[in-house]
Design a protein around this motif. Structure first.
Motif, PDB file in Angstrom:
ATOM      1  N   ALA A  24       0.845  -1.190   0.014  1.00 24.18           N
ATOM      2  CA  ALA A  24      -0.094  -0.008  -0.010  1.00 24.18           C
ATOM      3  C   ALA A  24       0.936   1.343  -0.001  1.00 24.18           C
ATOM      4  O   ALA A  24       0.545   2.120  -0.897  1.00 24.18           O
ATOM      5  CB  ALA A  24      -0.947  -0.081   1.174  1.00 24.18           C
ATOM      6  N   MET A  25       2.040   1.328   0.869  1.00 27.36           N
ATOM      7  CA  MET A  25       2.744   2.540   0.694  1.00 27.36           C
ATOM      8  C   MET A  25       3.420   2.506  -0.730  1.00 27.36           C
ATOM      9  O   MET A  25       3.869   3.672  -1.071  1.00 27.36           O
ATOM     10  CB  MET A  25       3.704   2.188   1.913  1.00 27.36           C
ATOM     11  CG  MET A  25       3.272   2.586   3.176  1.00 27.36           C
ATOM     12  SD  MET A  25       4.445   2.568   4.578  1.00 27.36           S
ATOM     13  CE  MET A  25       4.783   1.013   4.931  1.00 27.36           C
ATOM     14  N   ASP A  26       3.933   1.483  -1.165  1.00 20.79           N
ATOM     15  CA  ASP A  26       4.269   1.584  -2.614  1.00 20.79           C
ATOM     16  C   ASP A  26       3.275   2.185  -3.561  1.00 20.79           C
ATOM     17  O   ASP A  26       3.796   3.226  -4.343  1.00 20.79           O
ATOM     18  CB  ASP A  26       4.799   0.205  -3.018  1.00 20.79           C
ATOM     19  CG  ASP A  26       5.905  -0.478  -2.408  1.00 20.79           C
ATOM     20  OD1 ASP A  26       6.609   0.232  -1.678  1.00 20.79           O
ATOM     21  OD2 ASP A  26       6.039  -1.628  -2.594  1.00 20.79           O
ATOM     22  N   ARG A  27       2.525   1.722  -3.540  1.00 21.55           N
ATOM     23  CA  ARG A  27       1.080   2.330  -4.271  1.00 21.55           C
ATOM     24  C   ARG A  27       0.930   3.759  -4.205  1.00 21.55           C
ATOM     25  O   ARG A  27       0.827   4.722  -5.069  1.00 21.55           O
ATOM     26  CB  ARG A  27      -0.081   1.672  -4.187  1.00 21.55           C
ATOM     27  CG  ARG A  27      -1.359   1.892  -5.090  1.00 21.55           C
ATOM     28  CD  ARG A  27      -0.753   1.700  -6.558  1.00 21.55           C
ATOM     29  NE  ARG A  27      -2.094   2.383  -7.301  1.00 21.55           N
ATOM     30  CZ  ARG A  27      -2.231   3.191  -8.333  1.00 21.55           C
ATOM     31  NH1 ARG A  27      -0.727   3.379  -8.800  1.00 21.55           N
ATOM     32  NH2 ARG A  27      -3.284   3.265  -9.058  1.00 21.55           N
ATOM     33  N   ALA A  28       0.843   4.068  -2.757  1.00 26.41           N
ATOM     34  CA  ALA A  28       0.739   5.558  -2.357  1.00 26.41           C
ATOM     35  C   ALA A  28       1.731   6.382  -3.124  1.00 26.41           C
ATOM     36  O   ALA A  28       1.574   7.607  -3.364  1.00 26.41           O
ATOM     37  CB  ALA A  28       0.461   5.642  -0.930  1.00 26.41           C
ATOM     38  N   ALA A  29       2.940   6.181  -2.669  1.00 18.41           N
ATOM     39  CA  ALA A  29       4.114   6.682  -3.315  1.00 18.41           C
ATOM     40  C   ALA A  29       4.216   7.071  -4.764  1.00 18.41           C
ATOM     41  O   ALA A  29       4.223   8.132  -5.296  1.00 18.41           O
ATOM     42  CB  ALA A  29       5.300   6.105  -2.992  1.00 18.41           C
ATOM     43  N   GLU A  30       3.636   5.825  -5.455  1.00 23.07           N
ATOM     44  CA  GLU A  30       3.378   6.066  -6.846  1.00 23.07           C
ATOM     45  C   GLU A  30       2.379   7.128  -7.278  1.00 23.07           C
ATOM     46  O   GLU A  30       2.430   7.786  -8.251  1.00 23.07           O
ATOM     47  CB  GLU A  30       3.120   4.582  -7.365  1.00 23.07           C
ATOM     48  CG  GLU A  30       2.904   4.670  -9.003  1.00 23.07           C
ATOM     49  CD  GLU A  30       2.210   3.356  -9.501  1.00 23.07           C
ATOM     50  OE1 GLU A  30       1.809   3.069 -10.704  1.00 23.07           O
ATOM     51  OE2 GLU A  30       2.577   2.127  -8.672  1.00 23.07           O
ATOM     52  N   ILE A  31       1.348   7.012  -6.712  1.00 27.00           N
ATOM     53  CA  ILE A  31       0.057   7.898  -6.739  1.00 27.00           C
ATOM     54  C   ILE A  31       0.549   9.288  -6.704  1.00 27.00           C
ATOM     55  O   ILE A  31       0.248  10.215  -7.610  1.00 27.00           O
ATOM     56  CB  ILE A  31      -1.212   7.602  -6.257  1.00 27.00           C
ATOM     57  CG1 ILE A  31      -1.833   6.278  -6.564  1.00 27.00           C
ATOM     58  CG2 ILE A  31      -2.164   8.897  -6.021  1.00 27.00           C
ATOM     59  CD1 ILE A  31      -2.718   5.751  -5.554  1.00 27.00           C
ATOM     60  N   GLU A  77       6.846   8.589   2.588  1.00 28.78           N
ATOM     61  CA  GLU A  77       7.965   9.664   2.590  1.00 28.78           C
ATOM     62  C   GLU A  77       9.423   8.954   1.933  1.00 28.78           C
ATOM     63  O   GLU A  77      10.135   9.453   1.148  1.00 28.78           O
ATOM     64  CB  GLU A  77       8.372  10.504   3.814  1.00 28.78           C
ATOM     65  CG  GLU A  77       9.430  11.661   3.421  1.00 28.78           C
ATOM     66  CD  GLU A  77       9.875  12.491   4.619  1.00 28.78           C
ATOM     67  OE1 GLU A  77      10.083  13.510   4.577  1.00 28.78           O
ATOM     68  OE2 GLU A  77       9.640  11.789   5.760  1.00 28.78           O
ATOM     69  N   SER A  78       9.802   8.004   2.753  1.00 30.78           N
ATOM     70  CA  SER A  78      11.000   7.269   2.277  1.00 30.78           C
ATOM     71  C   SER A  78      10.898   6.588   0.978  1.00 30.78           C
ATOM     72  O   SER A  78      12.074   6.966   0.476  1.00 30.78           O
ATOM     73  CB  SER A  78      11.233   6.192   3.365  1.00 30.78           C
ATOM     74  OG  SER A  78      12.415   5.291   3.134  1.00 30.78           O
ATOM     75  N   ARG A  79       9.794   6.139   0.675  1.00 36.72           N
ATOM     76  CA  ARG A  79       9.639   5.651  -0.617  1.00 36.72           C
ATOM     77  C   ARG A  79       9.774   6.685  -1.802  1.00 36.72           C
ATOM     78  O   ARG A  79      10.457   6.693  -2.925  1.00 36.72           O
ATOM     79  CB  ARG A  79       8.276   4.708  -0.773  1.00 36.72           C
ATOM     80  CG  ARG A  79       8.437   3.329  -0.215  1.00 36.72           C
ATOM     81  CD  ARG A  79       7.016   2.932   0.094  1.00 36.72           C
ATOM     82  NE  ARG A  79       7.426   1.493   0.262  1.00 36.72           N
ATOM     83  CZ  ARG A  79       7.317   1.037   1.576  1.00 36.72           C
ATOM     84  NH1 ARG A  79       7.826   1.985   2.594  1.00 36.72           N
ATOM     85  NH2 ARG A  79       7.460  -0.209   2.136  1.00 36.72           N
ATOM     86  N   ILE A  80       9.146   7.835  -1.433  1.00 35.41           N
ATOM     87  CA  ILE A  80       9.114   9.145  -2.536  1.00 35.41           C
ATOM     88  C   ILE A  80      10.593   9.563  -2.587  1.00 35.41           C
ATOM     89  O   ILE A  80      11.217   9.622  -3.715  1.00 35.41           O
ATOM     90  CB  ILE A  80       8.203   9.932  -1.923  1.00 35.41           C
ATOM     91  CG1 ILE A  80       7.078   9.863  -2.046  1.00 35.41           C
ATOM     92  CG2 ILE A  80       8.474  11.510  -2.616  1.00 35.41           C
ATOM     93  CD1 ILE A  80       5.821  10.771  -1.681  1.00 35.41           C
ATOM     94  N   ARG A  81      11.287   9.549  -1.684  1.00 30.58           N
ATOM     95  CA  ARG A  81      12.612  10.208  -1.596  1.00 30.58           C
ATOM     96  C   ARG A  81      13.539   9.197  -2.305  1.00 30.58           C
ATOM     97  O   ARG A  81      14.545   9.412  -3.192  1.00 30.58           O
ATOM     98  CB  ARG A  81      13.222  10.488  -0.014  1.00 30.58           C
ATOM     99  CG  ARG A  81      12.417  11.736   0.526  1.00 30.58           C
ATOM    100  CD  ARG A  81      12.726  12.883  -0.331  1.00 30.58           C
ATOM    101  NE  ARG A  81      13.990  13.193  -0.482  1.00 30.58           N
ATOM    102  CZ  ARG A  81      14.462  14.022  -1.475  1.00 30.58           C
ATOM    103  NH1 ARG A  81      13.681  14.174  -2.544  1.00 30.58           N
ATOM    104  NH2 ARG A  81      15.729  14.211  -1.418  1.00 30.58           N
ATOM    105  N   GLN A  82      13.235   7.965  -2.021  1.00 30.13           N
ATOM    106  CA  GLN A  82      14.026   6.883  -2.767  1.00 30.13           C
ATOM    107  C   GLN A  82      13.959   6.872  -4.269  1.00 30.13           C
ATOM    108  O   GLN A  82      14.874   6.820  -4.745  1.00 30.13           O
ATOM    109  CB  GLN A  82      13.648   5.597  -2.398  1.00 30.13           C
ATOM    110  CG  GLN A  82      14.447   4.403  -2.618  1.00 30.13           C
ATOM    111  CD  GLN A  82      14.164   3.040  -2.247  1.00 30.13           C
ATOM    112  OE1 GLN A  82      13.388   2.879  -1.277  1.00 30.13           O
ATOM    113  NE2 GLN A  82      14.541   1.792  -2.681  1.00 30.13           N
TER     114      GLN A  82
END
Length: 468
Positions: free
Chosen positions: A89-96, A444-449
């Motif tokens: 879910a966090m992966d998908r949220a960062a993608e959106i 946030e971590s996924r977005i920055r990555q």
């Protein structure tokens, strides 16, 4: 585009029910109620397993808050309505959020200040708009503060010093039941040792509510005439004469206004506590400005203050965090490389109603239940990421809906009382669900990555082109 390392996409098992958890009896002292802006921190909670069974010192609203929160029988998250794990879910949220050109972050009034801070950071990274529920309640007061300032005090000062209290455009007896008994009317203080007997209370409202019974004076102002009444009192504070026609304008006799002003001038420490009856009627921020200016003018005679009566448990915290992060309290656009503040242009209800946002991050709020129909229609048409302990109307329409623990009941942190005083939270029992803070940090971590990987890739391409 580079992506984070693969995550577990399997749906989690349902959390344990109350009967499966420990039935140990525990008492949590000095717990904090986050239902309303009073943020009472003298609760004594009795916890049995995963439920709060007693809430000593809580008002009727606080008891409903504590007793109705328990471990939900829900998956960790939903992706397009299907159960999913937090990582997926966090992966998908960062993608959106990363793929959006004009993303919106909204809510924040019922979560910790630590989570609010990360939400602002995410909005900054993706160049979006951050707005809080302040924009649909005391937003006009936030605008007024910038115009005329605020003569302010803490609720502790009100309790210990205030001998003249004006409630304007609110009904504390029903909206903030413990305000009278804990802060403003009944408690005995250092300079008001007899409590209620040492205080004069005035209620100004368009109708006679339950709060009127607690007041010494009730002024029934005509609807949409708060601005005129505040300016009439300002005139009297400055020694100016008013025409008898003021009664026709405001609905209050001139003699009564003189009586109130005489009492205000005799007070040793006065405070005006104003609610949404002021901010959400004709005039809006001009009404708040007039009341704030009245408190300022009264300091020519004696000590006076003015404070808004805030509703949600940490909406004041949202104002504080967004302000010290961006310089503005709500409705801030961060997509230009610097903060831009313009209510009406960058506030959530307006952005959605105009169909401008193309993705949304909704935290601890339910705009699908209270925004205008055009705003709700557009919100339902765009991908949204929702964090909520309950399956709200907004969560039901979300592309990604996270089930989170409840702040103050399951998770600790910091909240701000309506007088801008930070209060620590003492959770009653643990939850199998992550907190807003943990989810937001993961996003946030996924977005920055992803962003940093893209920057590295671009630099590699530039280097290769230079060598060629």
């Amino acid at each position: 585009m580079s992506t984070p390392e693969p995550s577990n996409t399997a749906a989690p098992a349902a959390p344990a029910s109350s009967s499966e958890s420990s039935s140990e009896l525990r008492v949590i002292e000095d717990a904090t109620c986050t239902f309303c802006g009073c943020v009472c921190d003298d609760m004594e909670l009795t916890v049995e397993g995963n439920r709060i069974t007693k809430a000593k010192n809580a008002c009727v609203l606080g008891k409903a808050w504590f007793f109705n929160h328990h471990i939900e029988d829900r998956p960790e998250a939903l992706i397009d309505g299907e159960p999913a794990g937090y990582d997926a879910a966090m992966d998908r949220a960062a993608e959106i959020l990363l793929s959006a050109k004009f993303p919106l972050t909204y809510g924040l009034s019922d979560t910790t200040s630590e989570a609010q801070r990360v939400a602002v950071a995410i909005t900054d990274w993706i160049g979006g708009i951050v707005d809080t529920t302040t924009s649909v309640c005391h937003g006009p007061s936030g605008i007024a503060f910038q115009g005329v300032g605020e003569v302010t005090c803490s609720l502790g000062e009100v309790k210990n010093r205030a001998d003249y209290v004006i409630f304007w455009g609110g009904n504390p007896a029903e909206s903030h039941p413990r305000h009278f008994t804990k802060y403003s009317l009944m408690p005995k203080g250092e300079f008001v040792p007899r409590g209620r007997k040492d205080r004069t209370a005035v209620l100004i409202d368009v109708r006679k509510t339950k709060s009127a019974k607690a007041a010494d004076h009730f002024l029934q102002v005509k609807p949409r005439r708060d601005f005129e009444l505040a300016w009439a009192l300002r005139a009297l504070a400055r020694g100016l004469e008013l025409d008898e026609s003021i009664e026709e304008t405001t609905g209050i006799k001139l003699e009564k206004l003189h009586e109130i002003m005489d009492g205000m001038k005799r007070a040793k420490f006065g405070v005006i506590l104003f609610g949404m009856g002021v901010t959400m009627t004709r005039g809006k921020h001009l009404n708040s400005e007039a009341i704030l200016a009245l408190a300022r003018d009264m300091n020519q005679h004696t000590r006076w203050n003015a404070k808004p009566m805030r509703g949600h448990g940490n909406v004041t915290g949202a104002d504080n965090v967004v302000t010290w992060s961006t310089g503005f309290p709500f409705g801030v656009h961060l997509g230009s490389g610097f903060p831009r503040f313009n209510p009406g242009e960058f506030t959530a209800s307006d952005v959605l109603a105009r169909g401008e946002a193309d993705a949304a991050l909704i935290i601890a709020s339910d705009p699908m239940s209270n925004f205008s129909q055009p705003a709700r229609d557009h919100l339902a048409s765009i991908p949204s990421v929702v964090l909520d302990p309950k399956l709200s109307d907004t969560a039901r329409t979300a592309a990604v809906a996270f089930t989170v623990s409840t702040y103050g009941i399951n998770t600790g942190g910091t909240v701000y009382r309506m007088d801008d005083i930070p209060i620590p939270l003492r959770p009653a029992f643990e939850s199998p669900f992550k907190s807003d803070l943990e989810i937001l940090r993961g996003i946030e971590s996924r977005i920055r990555q992803i962003q940093l990987a893209d920057v590295s890739l671009d630099k590699s391409d530039e280097t290769a082109a230079g060598v060629a």
